[in-house]
Design an enzyme around this catalytic site. Sequence first.
Site, PDB file in Angstrom:
ATOM      1  N   ASN A 163      68.571  33.188  33.298  1.00  0.00           N
ATOM      2  CA  ASN A 163      67.949  32.582  34.420  1.00  0.00           C
ATOM      3  C   ASN A 163      67.033  30.743  33.569  1.00  0.00           C
ATOM      4  OD1 ASN A 163      65.752  30.477  35.938  1.00  0.00           O
ATOM      5  ND2 ASN A 163      64.904  31.967  37.023  1.00  0.00           N
ATOM      6  N   CYS A 197      62.099  25.413  38.879  1.00  0.00           N
ATOM      7  CA  CYS A 197      63.572  25.953  39.126  1.00  0.00           C
ATOM      8  C   CYS A 197      64.728  24.931  40.029  1.00  0.00           C
ATOM      9  CB  CYS A 197      64.216  27.605  38.718  1.00  0.00           C
ATOM     10  SG  CYS A 197      63.414  28.421  38.252  1.00  0.00           S
ATOM     11  N   HIS A 210      71.492  27.706  42.208  1.00  0.00           N
ATOM     12  CA  HIS A 210      69.946  28.019  40.708  1.00  0.00           C
ATOM     13  C   HIS A 210      70.850  29.730  40.522  1.00  0.00           C
ATOM     14  CE1 HIS A 210      67.153  29.306  38.224  1.00  0.00           C
ATOM     15  NE2 HIS A 210      66.374  29.850  39.229  1.00  0.00           N
TER      16      HIS A 210
HETATM   17  N1  ACO Z   1      64.616  47.695  33.457  1.00  0.00           N
HETATM   18  C1  ACO Z   1      64.716  48.985  33.544  1.00  0.00           C
HETATM   19  N2  ACO Z   1      63.799  49.431  34.506  1.00  0.00           N
HETATM   20  C2  ACO Z   1      62.742  48.658  35.345  1.00  0.00           C
HETATM   21  C3  ACO Z   1      62.890  46.959  34.250  1.00  0.00           C
HETATM   22  C4  ACO Z   1      63.956  46.942  33.429  1.00  0.00           C
HETATM   23  N3  ACO Z   1      64.507  45.737  32.295  1.00  0.00           N
HETATM   24  N4  ACO Z   1      62.448  46.243  35.230  1.00  0.00           N
HETATM   25  C5  ACO Z   1      62.160  46.760  36.428  1.00  0.00           C
HETATM   26  N5  ACO Z   1      62.539  47.880  36.189  1.00  0.00           N
HETATM   27  C6  ACO Z   1      62.029  48.862  37.311  1.00  0.00           C
HETATM   28  C7  ACO Z   1      60.417  48.897  38.097  1.00  0.00           C
HETATM   29  O1  ACO Z   1      59.998  49.491  37.774  1.00  0.00           O
HETATM   30  C8  ACO Z   1      60.965  50.214  38.817  1.00  0.00           C
HETATM   31  O2  ACO Z   1      60.848  51.355  38.415  1.00  0.00           O
HETATM   32  P1  ACO Z   1      60.272  52.402  39.847  1.00  0.00           P
HETATM   33  O3  ACO Z   1      60.966  52.218  40.555  1.00  0.00           O
HETATM   34  O4  ACO Z   1      59.969  53.365  39.127  1.00  0.00           O
HETATM   35  O5  ACO Z   1      58.632  51.631  40.322  1.00  0.00           O
HETATM   36  C9  ACO Z   1      62.763  49.836  39.055  1.00  0.00           C
HETATM   37  O6  ACO Z   1      63.035  49.245  38.366  1.00  0.00           O
HETATM   38  C10 ACO Z   1      62.740  49.373  40.634  1.00  0.00           C
HETATM   39  O7  ACO Z   1      62.503  47.811  40.108  1.00  0.00           O
HETATM   40  P2  ACO Z   1      62.707  46.584  41.305  1.00  0.00           P
HETATM   41  O8  ACO Z   1      61.716  45.548  41.113  1.00  0.00           O
HETATM   42  O9  ACO Z   1      62.441  47.675  42.946  1.00  0.00           O
HETATM   43  O10 ACO Z   1      63.737  45.914  40.677  1.00  0.00           O
HETATM   44  P3  ACO Z   1      64.853  45.516  41.740  1.00  0.00           P
HETATM   45  O11 ACO Z   1      66.232  45.470  41.896  1.00  0.00           O
HETATM   46  O12 ACO Z   1      64.483  45.004  42.213  1.00  0.00           O
HETATM   47  O13 ACO Z   1      65.262  44.146  40.384  1.00  0.00           O
HETATM   48  C11 ACO Z   1      63.969  42.315  39.627  1.00  0.00           C
HETATM   49  C12 ACO Z   1      64.083  43.580  40.047  1.00  0.00           C
HETATM   50  C13 ACO Z   1      65.259  42.027  38.073  1.00  0.00           C
HETATM   51  C14 ACO Z   1      62.887  41.121  38.732  1.00  0.00           C
HETATM   52  C15 ACO Z   1      63.996  41.264  40.812  1.00  0.00           C
HETATM   53  O14 ACO Z   1      63.555  41.648  41.674  1.00  0.00           O
HETATM   54  C16 ACO Z   1      64.985  40.054  40.533  1.00  0.00           C
HETATM   55  O15 ACO Z   1      65.915  38.689  40.038  1.00  0.00           O
HETATM   56  N6  ACO Z   1      63.343  39.316  41.713  1.00  0.00           N
HETATM   57  C17 ACO Z   1      64.009  37.466  41.213  1.00  0.00           C
HETATM   58  C18 ACO Z   1      63.165  36.932  40.414  1.00  0.00           C
HETATM   59  C19 ACO Z   1      63.622  35.773  39.804  1.00  0.00           C
HETATM   60  O16 ACO Z   1      64.173  34.920  40.345  1.00  0.00           O
HETATM   61  N7  ACO Z   1      62.583  35.567  39.762  1.00  0.00           N
HETATM   62  C20 ACO Z   1      62.512  33.572  38.837  1.00  0.00           C
HETATM   63  C21 ACO Z   1      62.420  33.231  40.382  1.00  0.00           C
HETATM   64  S1  ACO Z   1      62.104  31.078  40.393  1.00  0.00           S
HETATM   65  C22 ACO Z   1      62.608  30.504  39.142  1.00  0.00           C
HETATM   66  O17 ACO Z   1      63.646  30.671  38.484  1.00  0.00           O
HETATM   67  C23 ACO Z   1      61.804  29.948  37.800  1.00  0.00           C
END
Ligand code: ACO
Length: 341
Positions: free
Chosen positions: A298, A126, A268
């Site tokens: 993204n 990215c 980004h």
């Molecule tokens: N729908 C509903 N529930 C979900 C989903 C979904 N799509 N995804 C996860 N959950 C649940 C999880 O299972 C968890 O449930 P639990 O508490 O029962 O275990 C709960 O939601 C919380 O999950 P978290 O992982 O804590 O959620 P978070 O708020 O951290 O959001 C996310 C997750 C959106 C992936 C976030 O961490 C994020 O955006 N991280 C960065 C990812 C990123 O930028 N990736 C690419 C980077 S590099 C590049 O750009 C190429």
Amino acid sequence: MNTVTQNSHSPYSSRITGTGSAFPQNRLTNHDLAKRVDTSDEWIADRTGIRERRIVRPGDPSEQNSSLGYAAALKALEMAGKTPDQIDQIIYATVTPDTLIPSAACWLQHKLGARRAWAMDLNAACSGFVYALATADQFIRSGQVRTSLVVGADVLSSVTNWSDRSSCILFGDGAGAFIVEQTHAQSPHRILSSHLGSDGDLWEVFHIPAGGSNLEVTPEAYSKNLHKMNMKGKEIFKSAVRTLSDYAVMAIEANGLKPEEIDWLIPHQANLRIIEAVAKRLNFPMSKVLVNIDRFGNTSSATVPTAMDEAVRDGRIQKGQTLLLDVFGAGLTYGSILVRW
Ligand code: ACO
């Protein structure tokens, strides 16, 4: 970490003279995704800021990676008043090239008929577009290149694990392109500095295990989705907020500026909450941050050039303004570029 400011010895600097972007036609909304995995529009919008993304139609030649790059490049060329035969260099930032051989850059050269150019791909995930723009800037400042076409394009839908709800909601496909031209060193419109870094120790937080030379996509690897993106979202989130903030400060300080002198922050687009956390850390108002993640998700190396292109075309970005491009990506990789538009 590598920092380059422009008060060096070159008589040249680089100016961005054209921008363009392109997206596939098909919209995939959060409601559509909720039919595939256990999620909801509300959860995705609240936790990421994303409402929909664009996804290519596999097999459609007009929506290959380099076809999106081609459409974006034509718009950038038109804005710059240039023709393909005036391009000296094509740098194509992508992690999802049409084919591993030849490069997406060569496919694009072929589609454009840019016969004078030399062409290469660059993989910094990215962060790719900022790495590519910094590379073009170096060639231009060295005097070797006068006109560069810099593309950031990805078809992440091809490496998305569509059964993993924590990652498949995030990504989309798209392409952005800039024409970058040589100008004199003290031009009021130029790239002011670039700052690049990476930390390979953090490879595991975001990687694709199979499909490279380490592991073939055997039927077993395929059945385990090892050829798709594998992500530790929480770790990436924390690291992203820290490094985006650090690289923004680095660019501002290297140029002796204050944060309030930045007209637009162009980060980004990985998660709106990451962007808001960075703006808060920098004490920077969200009204001066360009955001397109709500409509496109993204798009990897395409996020920064497409967000910037939109703001150039709708008049938000005005001549003489100071723009801060700020990225992070798998690798992990990081970078920022300061531009006087
Ligand atoms: N729908 C509903 N529930 C979900 C989903 C979904 N799509 N995804 C996860 N959950 C649940 C999880 O299972 C968890 O449930 P639990 O508490 O029962 O275990 C709960 O939601 C919380 O999950 P978290 O992982 O804590 O959620 P978070 O708020 O951290 O959001 C996310 C997750 C959106 C992936 C976030 O961490 C994020 O955006 N991280 C960065 C990812 C990123 O930028 N990736 C690419 C980077 S590099 C590049 O750009 C190429």
